[in-house]
Design a protein around this motif. Structure first.
Motif, PDB file in Angstrom:
ATOM      1  N   LEU A  25      42.147   0.715  44.753  1.00  0.00           N
ATOM      2  CA  LEU A  25      41.620   0.497  45.631  1.00  0.00           C
ATOM      3  C   LEU A  25      42.332   0.767  46.896  1.00  0.00           C
ATOM      4  N   GLY A  26      42.719   1.993  46.870  1.00  0.00           N
ATOM      5  CA  GLY A  26      43.141   3.215  47.935  1.00  0.00           C
ATOM      6  C   GLY A  26      44.486   2.212  48.814  1.00  0.00           C
ATOM      7  N   GLN A  27      45.148   1.190  48.157  1.00  0.00           N
ATOM      8  CA  GLN A  27      45.912   0.102  48.697  1.00  0.00           C
ATOM      9  C   GLN A  27      46.941   0.978  49.631  1.00  0.00           C
ATOM     10  N   PHE A  29      49.340  -0.292  52.337  1.00  0.00           N
ATOM     11  CA  PHE A  29      49.909  -1.602  53.602  1.00  0.00           C
ATOM     12  C   PHE A  29      50.692  -1.190  54.036  1.00  0.00           C
ATOM     13  N   GLU A  53      36.825  -6.506  60.544  1.00  0.00           N
ATOM     14  CA  GLU A  53      37.158  -6.244  59.131  1.00  0.00           C
ATOM     15  C   GLU A  53      37.095  -5.574  58.174  1.00  0.00           C
ATOM     16  N   VAL A  54      37.000  -4.525  57.940  1.00  0.00           N
ATOM     17  CA  VAL A  54      37.039  -4.620  56.814  1.00  0.00           C
ATOM     18  C   VAL A  54      38.599  -3.980  55.999  1.00  0.00           C
ATOM     19  N   GLY A  55      38.592  -4.079  54.648  1.00  0.00           N
ATOM     20  CA  GLY A  55      39.768  -4.217  53.803  1.00  0.00           C
ATOM     21  C   GLY A  55      40.997  -4.383  54.266  1.00  0.00           C
ATOM     22  N   PRO A  56      41.090  -5.712  54.757  1.00  0.00           N
ATOM     23  CA  PRO A  56      42.033  -6.746  55.728  1.00  0.00           C
ATOM     24  C   PRO A  56      43.326  -6.543  54.380  1.00  0.00           C
ATOM     25  N   GLY A  57      43.295  -6.865  52.944  1.00  0.00           N
ATOM     26  CA  GLY A  57      44.910  -6.985  52.254  1.00  0.00           C
ATOM     27  C   GLY A  57      45.429  -7.563  52.844  1.00  0.00           C
ATOM     28  N   GLU A  77      36.990  -7.972  51.984  1.00  0.00           N
ATOM     29  CA  GLU A  77      38.433  -7.458  51.445  1.00  0.00           C
ATOM     30  C   GLU A  77      37.673  -7.579  48.866  1.00  0.00           C
ATOM     31  N   LYS A  78      37.813  -6.222  49.355  1.00  0.00           N
ATOM     32  CA  LYS A  78      37.556  -6.699  47.596  1.00  0.00           C
ATOM     33  C   LYS A  78      38.313  -7.018  46.663  1.00  0.00           C
ATOM     34  N   ASP A  79      39.713  -7.032  47.168  1.00  0.00           N
ATOM     35  CA  ASP A  79      40.631  -7.404  45.843  1.00  0.00           C
ATOM     36  C   ASP A  79      40.949  -8.932  46.169  1.00  0.00           C
ATOM     37  N   ASP A 103      32.528  -5.655  47.535  1.00  0.00           N
ATOM     38  CA  ASP A 103      33.094  -4.857  48.359  1.00  0.00           C
ATOM     39  C   ASP A 103      32.029  -4.391  49.593  1.00  0.00           C
ATOM     40  N   ASN A 122      41.657  -0.838  58.309  1.00  0.00           N
ATOM     41  CA  ASN A 122      42.418   0.679  58.380  1.00  0.00           C
ATOM     42  C   ASN A 122      41.707   0.401  56.362  1.00  0.00           C
ATOM     43  N   PRO A 124      40.759   2.918  52.330  1.00  0.00           N
ATOM     44  CA  PRO A 124      40.210   3.970  51.491  1.00  0.00           C
ATOM     45  C   PRO A 124      39.729   5.217  52.946  1.00  0.00           C
TER      46      PRO A 124
HETATM   47  N1  SAM Z   1      44.497  -3.562  56.960  1.00  0.00           N
HETATM   48  C1  SAM Z   1      45.054  -3.538  55.501  1.00  0.00           C
HETATM   49  C2  SAM Z   1      46.560  -3.056  55.904  1.00  0.00           C
HETATM   50  O1  SAM Z   1      46.656  -2.511  57.155  1.00  0.00           O
HETATM   51  O2  SAM Z   1      47.913  -3.081  55.967  1.00  0.00           O
HETATM   52  C3  SAM Z   1      45.206  -2.919  54.121  1.00  0.00           C
HETATM   53  C4  SAM Z   1      44.666  -1.394  53.547  1.00  0.00           C
HETATM   54  S1  SAM Z   1      44.509  -0.748  52.434  1.00  0.00           S
HETATM   55  C5  SAM Z   1      44.641   1.246  52.920  1.00  0.00           C
HETATM   56  C6  SAM Z   1      42.967  -0.467  52.369  1.00  0.00           C
HETATM   57  C7  SAM Z   1      41.918  -2.372  51.785  1.00  0.00           C
HETATM   58  O3  SAM Z   1      41.034  -1.817  51.017  1.00  0.00           O
HETATM   59  C8  SAM Z   1      42.845  -2.795  50.459  1.00  0.00           C
HETATM   60  O4  SAM Z   1      43.376  -4.275  50.574  1.00  0.00           O
HETATM   61  C9  SAM Z   1      42.029  -2.464  49.274  1.00  0.00           C
HETATM   62  O5  SAM Z   1      41.633  -3.246  48.391  1.00  0.00           O
HETATM   63  C10 SAM Z   1      40.250  -3.109  50.484  1.00  0.00           C
HETATM   64  N2  SAM Z   1      39.726  -2.166  49.952  1.00  0.00           N
HETATM   65  C11 SAM Z   1      39.127  -0.874  49.565  1.00  0.00           C
HETATM   66  N3  SAM Z   1      37.541  -0.348  48.886  1.00  0.00           N
HETATM   67  C12 SAM Z   1      37.365  -1.674  49.432  1.00  0.00           C
HETATM   68  C13 SAM Z   1      35.776  -1.849  50.101  1.00  0.00           C
HETATM   69  N4  SAM Z   1      35.141  -1.086  49.351  1.00  0.00           N
HETATM   70  N5  SAM Z   1      35.757  -2.827  50.369  1.00  0.00           N
HETATM   71  C14 SAM Z   1      36.060  -3.527  51.166  1.00  0.00           C
HETATM   72  N6  SAM Z   1      37.641  -3.834  50.779  1.00  0.00           N
HETATM   73  C15 SAM Z   1      37.816  -3.047  49.894  1.00  0.00           C
END
Ligand code: SAM
Length: 281
Positions: A25-27, A29, A53-57, A77-79, A103, A122, A124
């Motif tokens: 998932l390109g995590q 953090f 915000e996309v991908g808040p983790g 958030e996907k996860d 997604d 932030n 992937p």
């Molecule tokens: N924003 C957080 C931070 O800065 O600590 C997490 C950053 S991490 C690089 C990328 C986040 O995007 C992860 O939580 C991952 O699960 C989420 N993610 C990956 N692919 C995604 C998708 N297609 N749609 C939504 N979220 C996604």
């Protein structure tokens, strides 16, 4: 030490929710809340704006955006493993955080947002670039967003802000700068992330222009630019042959030397050429 919002430090959040980063998932953090606050500030004045915000983790940037005064944050958030941590943030900032699990490439967030809208993420690398291209090529302009504040690999960030003659200048620079003001606002070393990625990162801030810098039909401009950069080492009279049979004359008319290469041509010149090509077709 607890943060001002009463929420625990992010390392504790990862521990208590058993959030081990997944490579798939390109995590990577961001766990330093000073840093996430700084990124949130790079998005500009958030008061009175909704933020997508996309991908808040685990929510480091989310907390920054809320603490900096965003009217509302919509986080996609996907996860599903991140949802309990995000629910704690929603409880601390009552009514200001909405989370959608899924997604981001498959979700249309617009029904959940009220203008003015800013985007912060932030993500992937591959997802971020795909979303950036989509956000820059909406069916009509101006787009739904006022600004995009996005983390990329440093090299991708340089491709977005590159100028003619730079080694990174290409389709992404033209796509971004034709309709937005783009600049790198922050550089981050790998150690800023947990786990640390292999490469350096940078935050790019893009502000939508009310109108594209120069008039041009988007599809024609995209065709001309794609043809020019698909064979970037070739002279334009060769690389653009497929665009129009009399391309040399059209290049001359646009004030571009047919012996030049795409990497030397400004956005204004590409737009002029696109108008001439479109006028003839
Ligand atoms: N924003 C957080 C931070 O800065 O600590 C997490 C950053 S991490 C690089 C990328 C986040 O995007 C992860 O939580 C991952 O699960 C989420 N993610 C990956 N692919 C995604 C998708 N297609 N749609 C939504 N979220 C996604």
């Amino acid at each position: 030490m607890a943060a001002l919002d009463g929420l625990p430090p992010l390392r504790e959040v990862l521990r208590s929710h058993d959030l081990v980063a997944k490579k798939s998932l390109g995590q990577n953090f961001l766990l330093d809340l000073n840093l996430t606050a700084k990124i949130a500030r790079a998005a500009g004045d958030l008061s009175g704006a909704d933020v997508l915000e996309v991908g808040p983790g685990p929510g480091g940037l989310t907390r920054g955006l809320l603490a900096e005064g965003a009217r509302k944050v919509l986080a996609i958030e996907k996860d599903p493993r991140c949802l309990p941590a995000l629910a704690e943030i929603a409880a601390a900032y009552l009514g200001r955080l909405e989370v959608i699990q899924g997604d981001a490439l498959a979700i249309n967030p617009l029904a959940h947002l009220t203008p003015p809208i800013k985007v912060a993420a932030n993500l992937p690398y591959n997802v971020g670039t795909e979303l950036l291209v989509r956000w820059l090529t909406p069916p009509s302009w101006p787009p739904f967003w006022d600004s995009l504040t996005l983390m990329f690999q440093r090299e991708v960030a340089e491709r977005i802000v590159a100028q003619p003659g730079d080694k990174h200048y290409g389709r992404l620079a033209i796509l971004a700068q034709w309709r937005a003001q783009a600049r790198i606002v922050m550089s981050l070393p790998p150690e800023a992330f947990t786990p640390a990625p292999k490469v350096h990162s940078a935050v790019v801030h893009l502000r939508a222009l009310p109108e594209p810098q120069f008039p041009a039909d988007p599809a024609t401009l995209s065709r001309v630019v794609a043809a020019g950069f698909n064979q970037r080492r070739k002279m334009l009279r060769a690389s653009l042959k497929s665009v129009a049979p009399d391309i040399e004359a059209k290049l001359e008319e646009a004030g571009i030397k047919p012996t030049e290469r795409a990497e030397q041509v400004s956005i204004e010149q590409f737009c002029r050429l696109a108008r001439i090509v479109k006028g003839a077709s």
